[in-house]
Motif scaffolding. Structure first.
Motif, short mmCIF file in Angstrom:
data_model
loop_
_atom_site.label_atom_id
_atom_site.label_comp_id
_atom_site.label_asym_id
_atom_site.label_seq_id
_atom_site.Cartn_x
_atom_site.Cartn_y
_atom_site.Cartn_z
N THR A 10 52.37 42.39 39.89
CA THR A 10 52.98 42.01 41.16
C THR A 10 54.31 41.33 40.90
O THR A 10 54.51 40.67 39.89
CB THR A 10 52.07 41.05 41.95
OG1 THR A 10 51.81 39.90 41.15
CG2 THR A 10 50.78 41.71 42.35
N GLY A 11 55.23 41.50 41.81
CA GLY A 11 56.55 40.91 41.75
C GLY A 11 57.28 41.37 42.99
O GLY A 11 56.80 42.24 43.73
N TYR A 12 58.45 40.83 43.23
CA TYR A 12 59.23 41.28 44.38
C TYR A 12 59.59 42.76 44.20
O TYR A 12 59.48 43.55 45.11
CB TYR A 12 60.49 40.43 44.53
CG TYR A 12 61.18 40.61 45.86
CD1 TYR A 12 60.80 39.84 46.95
CD2 TYR A 12 62.17 41.56 46.04
CE1 TYR A 12 61.40 40.01 48.19
CE2 TYR A 12 62.79 41.73 47.26
CZ TYR A 12 62.40 40.96 48.34
OH TYR A 12 63.00 41.14 49.56
N TYR A 13 59.98 43.10 42.96
CA TYR A 13 60.24 44.50 42.60
C TYR A 13 59.27 44.89 41.49
O TYR A 13 59.06 44.12 40.56
CB TYR A 13 61.66 44.69 42.07
CG TYR A 13 62.74 44.22 43.00
CD1 TYR A 13 63.10 44.95 44.12
CD2 TYR A 13 63.42 43.03 42.75
CE1 TYR A 13 64.09 44.51 44.98
CE2 TYR A 13 64.42 42.58 43.60
CZ TYR A 13 64.75 43.33 44.71
OH TYR A 13 65.72 42.88 45.56
N VAL A 14 58.71 46.08 41.58
CA VAL A 14 57.83 46.61 40.53
C VAL A 14 58.29 48.04 40.23
O VAL A 14 58.29 48.90 41.12
CB VAL A 14 56.34 46.61 40.95
CG1 VAL A 14 55.48 47.21 39.86
CG2 VAL A 14 55.88 45.21 41.29
N ALA A 15 58.69 48.27 38.99
CA ALA A 15 59.19 49.58 38.55
C ALA A 15 58.29 50.10 37.44
O ALA A 15 58.13 49.44 36.41
CB ALA A 15 60.62 49.46 38.06
N VAL A 16 57.72 51.29 37.63
CA VAL A 16 56.85 51.89 36.63
C VAL A 16 57.59 53.04 35.95
O VAL A 16 57.94 54.03 36.60
CB VAL A 16 55.54 52.41 37.26
CG1 VAL A 16 54.65 53.05 36.20
CG2 VAL A 16 54.80 51.29 37.98
N PRO A 17 57.87 52.90 34.64
CA PRO A 17 58.57 53.97 33.92
C PRO A 17 57.76 55.27 33.92
O PRO A 17 56.53 55.26 33.91
CB PRO A 17 58.71 53.43 32.50
CG PRO A 17 58.56 51.95 32.63
CD PRO A 17 57.61 51.75 33.79
N ALA A 18 58.48 56.39 33.94
CA ALA A 18 57.83 57.71 33.92
C ALA A 18 57.19 57.99 32.56
O ALA A 18 56.22 58.73 32.48
CB ALA A 18 58.85 58.79 34.26
N ALA A 19 57.72 57.38 31.51
CA ALA A 19 57.18 57.56 30.15
C ALA A 19 57.05 56.17 29.52
O ALA A 19 57.74 55.24 29.93
CB ALA A 19 58.12 58.43 29.33
N PRO A 20 56.17 56.03 28.54
CA PRO A 20 56.01 54.72 27.88
C PRO A 20 57.35 54.22 27.32
O PRO A 20 58.15 55.00 26.82
CB PRO A 20 55.03 55.01 26.75
CG PRO A 20 54.29 56.23 27.19
CD PRO A 20 55.26 57.03 27.99
N VAL A 21 57.56 52.92 27.43
CA VAL A 21 58.80 52.29 26.97
C VAL A 21 58.43 51.16 26.01
O VAL A 21 57.51 50.38 26.29
CB VAL A 21 59.59 51.72 28.18
CG1 VAL A 21 60.83 51.00 27.73
CG2 VAL A 21 59.94 52.83 29.15
N ALA A 22 59.15 51.05 24.91
CA ALA A 22 58.87 50.01 23.91
C ALA A 22 59.41 48.65 24.34
O ALA A 22 58.93 47.62 23.88
CB ALA A 22 59.47 50.41 22.56
N LYS A 23 60.40 48.63 25.21
CA LYS A 23 61.01 47.37 25.63
C LYS A 23 60.00 46.48 26.33
O LYS A 23 59.14 46.96 27.05
CB LYS A 23 62.16 47.63 26.60
CG LYS A 23 63.29 48.43 26.05
CD LYS A 23 64.33 48.72 27.13
CE LYS A 23 65.42 49.60 26.59
NZ LYS A 23 66.43 49.89 27.59
N THR A 24 60.13 45.17 26.12
CA THR A 24 59.28 44.22 26.83
C THR A 24 60.05 43.49 27.93
O THR A 24 59.45 42.84 28.78
CB THR A 24 58.67 43.19 25.87
OG1 THR A 24 59.73 42.50 25.21
CG2 THR A 24 57.76 43.87 24.87
N SER A 25 61.38 43.61 27.89
CA SER A 25 62.21 43.03 28.93
C SER A 25 63.55 43.76 28.95
O SER A 25 63.91 44.44 27.99
CB SER A 25 62.43 41.54 28.69
OG SER A 25 63.14 41.34 27.48
N LEU A 26 64.26 43.60 30.06
CA LEU A 26 65.60 44.18 30.18
C LEU A 26 66.34 43.45 31.29
O LEU A 26 65.75 42.73 32.07
CB LEU A 26 65.54 45.69 30.44
CG LEU A 26 64.78 46.20 31.67
CD1 LEU A 26 65.73 46.42 32.84
CD2 LEU A 26 64.11 47.51 31.32
#
Length: 114
Positions: free
Chosen positions: A29-45
């Motif tokens: 949950t969050g104000y914005y929630v974005a789900v990548p189409a493919a797995p991503v190694a990043k933990t933040s951006l």
């Protein structure tokens, strides 16, 4: 006595089921929630001035000064496309999501030399 044993057994089963349900992962949950189409190694951006952190398979962020459509495009470009995007719990429809993903730049390995 027989009823008491049955009641105790029912309570044990209910407790087990409830604890199993509580242990399951909940949707981020969050104000914005974005789900990548493919797995991503990043933990933040960071997109412009908005910090995103990964929770489970999604990136979440607090309310930001940019319009939601712009944020969707920015985060989609950073993670290579989105399978879903939501603002205040309202998911984007297929057309809105397609507009976000239309701005994704191909990765350098995918670029065609001319």
């Amino acid at each position: 006595m027989k009823h008491l044993v049955s009641l105790a057994a029912a309570l044990c089963v209910s407790g087990t089921l409830l604890s199993a349900t509580a242990g399951q992962a909940q949707a981020p949950t969050g104000y914005y929630v974005a789900v990548p189409a493919a797995p991503v190694a990043k933990t933040s951006l960071v997109t412009r001035s908005t910090a995103w952190s990964r929770r489970g398979g999604a990136f979440v962020a607090a309310q930001a000064p940019e319009r939601p459509q712009i944020l969707c495009q920015l985060v989609a470009d950073r993670v290579g496309g989105l399978s879903s995007f939501a603002v205040k719990g309202q998911a984007y429809d297929a057309d809105q999501l397609a507009k976000c993903n239309a701005h994704v730049k191909p990765a350098p390995a995918q670029m065609v030399a001319r």
